[in-house]
Motif scaffolding. Structure first.
Motif, PDB file in Angstrom:
ATOM      1  N   LEU A  42       0.828  -1.209   0.000  1.00  0.00           N
ATOM      2  CA  LEU A  42       0.000   0.000   0.000  1.00  0.00           C
ATOM      3  C   LEU A  42       0.860   1.256   0.000  1.00  0.00           C
ATOM      4  O   LEU A  42       0.587   2.210  -0.738  1.00  0.00           O
ATOM      5  N   ASN A  97       2.371   1.572  -3.495  1.00  0.00           N
ATOM      6  CA  ASN A  97       1.355   2.030  -4.445  1.00  0.00           C
ATOM      7  C   ASN A  97       1.073   3.515  -4.281  1.00  0.00           C
ATOM      8  O   ASN A  97       0.979   4.252  -5.257  1.00  0.00           O
ATOM      9  N   ARG A  98       0.942   3.987  -3.041  1.00  0.00           N
ATOM     10  CA  ARG A  98       0.665   5.404  -2.791  1.00  0.00           C
ATOM     11  C   ARG A  98       1.807   6.275  -3.295  1.00  0.00           C
ATOM     12  O   ARG A  98       1.595   7.299  -3.933  1.00  0.00           O
ATOM     13  N   PRO A 136      -2.305  -3.247  -8.607  1.00  0.00           N
ATOM     14  CA  PRO A 136      -3.667  -2.714  -8.467  1.00  0.00           C
ATOM     15  C   PRO A 136      -4.578  -3.530  -7.556  1.00  0.00           C
ATOM     16  O   PRO A 136      -5.665  -3.076  -7.211  1.00  0.00           O
ATOM     17  N   PHE A 149      -5.603  -1.806  -2.546  1.00  0.00           N
ATOM     18  CA  PHE A 149      -6.187  -0.478  -2.460  1.00  0.00           C
ATOM     19  C   PHE A 149      -6.953  -0.362  -1.150  1.00  0.00           C
ATOM     20  O   PHE A 149      -7.257  -1.376  -0.515  1.00  0.00           O
ATOM     21  N   THR A 150      -7.270   0.867  -0.741  1.00  0.00           N
ATOM     22  CA  THR A 150      -7.913   1.076   0.551  1.00  0.00           C
ATOM     23  C   THR A 150      -9.423   1.254   0.458  1.00  0.00           C
ATOM     24  O   THR A 150     -10.146   0.850   1.346  1.00  0.00           O
ATOM     25  N   TYR A 181     -12.913   2.576  -2.568  1.00  0.00           N
ATOM     26  CA  TYR A 181     -13.286   2.879  -3.943  1.00  0.00           C
ATOM     27  C   TYR A 181     -14.335   3.975  -3.980  1.00  0.00           C
ATOM     28  O   TYR A 181     -14.959   4.294  -2.974  1.00  0.00           O
ATOM     29  N   LEU A 193     -10.483   3.024  -7.890  1.00  0.00           N
ATOM     30  CA  LEU A 193      -9.903   2.417  -6.698  1.00  0.00           C
ATOM     31  C   LEU A 193      -8.905   3.401  -6.112  1.00  0.00           C
ATOM     32  O   LEU A 193      -8.145   4.032  -6.851  1.00  0.00           O
ATOM     33  N   VAL A 247      -5.867   4.418  -3.187  1.00  0.00           N
ATOM     34  CA  VAL A 247      -4.851   4.086  -2.199  1.00  0.00           C
ATOM     35  C   VAL A 247      -4.695   5.355  -1.383  1.00  0.00           C
ATOM     36  O   VAL A 247      -4.042   6.303  -1.805  1.00  0.00           O
ATOM     37  N   GLY A 302      -6.311   7.982  -6.431  1.00  0.00           N
ATOM     38  CA  GLY A 302      -7.152   6.992  -7.071  1.00  0.00           C
ATOM     39  C   GLY A 302      -6.693   6.664  -8.482  1.00  0.00           C
ATOM     40  O   GLY A 302      -5.971   7.433  -9.112  1.00  0.00           O
TER      41      GLY A 302
END
Length: 113
Positions: free
Chosen positions: A38, A41-42, A68, A71-72, A74, A84, A86, A90
């Motif tokens: 996470l 990704n962020r 992908p 994610f946290t 949506y 989606l 993070v 998005g």
């Protein structure tokens, strides 16, 4: 060794080194894997989305380590597209001209309603 009869380590440094070795041999915990992905990704989404909205090829983000599946939350817009997120960044996967791309956006206050 000096001290108690049942003493296991010669000094605190030996004890610390032994505990560190044991911890390194343990498999990574699930929570750590998810949290690390996470954060990665962020960081990637933030790097490629400096203006608040951007379009980036899927291969570019994947090449950086973006996944992908992590994610946290949506958000669904009025058109029915599901972004989606993070944390505050998005993404939406799209196929344009035979290329897979991500539309990147940043969380806005109106999305909370």
């Amino acid at each position: 060794m000096k001290g108690r009869i049942d003493k296991k380590y010669c000094d605190p440094r030996c004890k610390s080194a032994h505990q560190y070795k044991i911890e390194r041999e343990r498999p990574e915990r699930f929570f750590n894997k998810v949290d690390n992905q996470l954060r990665l990704n962020r960081r990637i989404l933030k790097e490629y989305n400096k203006a608040g909205k951007a379009v980036v090829r899927q291969s570019v983000l994947r090449g950086e380590g973006f996944d992908p599946k992590f994610f946290t939350h949506y958000w669904k817009n009025q058109k029915g597209d599901v972004y989606l997120f993070v944390y505050e960044y998005g993404f939406l996967g799209k196929k344009e001209n035979g290329n897979y791309k991500y539309v990147l956006i940043k969380w806005q206050e109106y999305m909370a309603k």
